[in-house]
Write an enzyme that holds these catalytic residues in place. Structure first.
Site, short mmCIF file in Angstrom:
data_model
loop_
_atom_site.label_atom_id
_atom_site.label_comp_id
_atom_site.label_asym_id
_atom_site.label_seq_id
_atom_site.Cartn_x
_atom_site.Cartn_y
_atom_site.Cartn_z
N LYS A 9 -39.32 19.88 15.37
CA LYS A 9 -40.14 20.54 14.36
C LYS A 9 -39.59 21.93 14.14
O LYS A 9 -39.35 22.67 15.10
CB LYS A 9 -41.59 20.60 14.82
CG LYS A 9 -42.53 21.33 13.89
CD LYS A 9 -43.95 21.15 14.41
CE LYS A 9 -44.78 22.37 14.18
NZ LYS A 9 -46.14 22.23 14.64
N SER A 25 -32.25 15.24 -1.20
CA SER A 25 -32.22 15.70 0.19
C SER A 25 -32.77 17.11 0.35
O SER A 25 -33.24 17.74 -0.58
CB SER A 25 -30.80 15.67 0.76
OG SER A 25 -29.99 16.63 0.11
N TYR A 58 -33.85 13.33 3.44
CA TYR A 58 -32.89 13.36 4.54
C TYR A 58 -32.20 14.72 4.58
O TYR A 58 -32.11 15.43 3.57
CB TYR A 58 -31.86 12.24 4.40
CG TYR A 58 -31.05 12.30 3.14
CD1 TYR A 58 -29.82 12.96 3.10
CD2 TYR A 58 -31.52 11.71 1.97
CE1 TYR A 58 -29.09 13.02 1.93
CE2 TYR A 58 -30.79 11.77 0.81
CZ TYR A 58 -29.57 12.43 0.79
OH TYR A 58 -28.84 12.50 -0.38
#
Length: 116
Positions: A9, A25, A58
């Site tokens: 995170k 992305s 991504y």
């Protein structure tokens, strides 16, 4: 049995750019990716603290020590420059491994997105 757990995170980084005309992305400073153990192409959940949006895309590496956090493609419509994001990745593991797993948690400088 396999369970999904938080793998890493990056907490409270600011959007530095939004590029609608890119193929897709999120571009993340390579130093942040390395410190959070995020690899190129890995699925990332993006939580926008400013507007409540949640989306997945991504990761692609950005220049080191740049603080870059740029949403590309359609995701660019979900953020504004300066929005505060939380970036989360997940891993699947067996339940016994998950009980002892410790995720990588980063708290970069909130002004420039750099590691402290």
């Amino acid at each position: 049995m396999l369970v999904h757990v938080v793998k890493s995170k990056i907490h409270r980084v600011k959007v530095t750019g939004a590029d609608l005309n890119y193929i897709g992305s999120i571009t993340i400073d390579q130093d942040l990716m390395d410190a959070a153990n995020i690899i190129e192409g890995e699925k990332v959940q993006i939580v926008n603290n400013n507007n409540g949006e949640r989306l997945e895309t991504y990761a692609i590496p950005g220049p080191r020590n740049s603080g870059e956090i740029t949403l590309n493609g359609a995701a660019a419509r979900k953020v504004a420059k300066g929005d505060v994001l939380i970036l989360i990745t997940y891993a699947m593991m067996d339940i016994e491994e998950a009980k002892n797993f410790k995720p990588k948690l980063l708290f970069p400088n909130e002004e420039n997105n750099l590691l402290k």
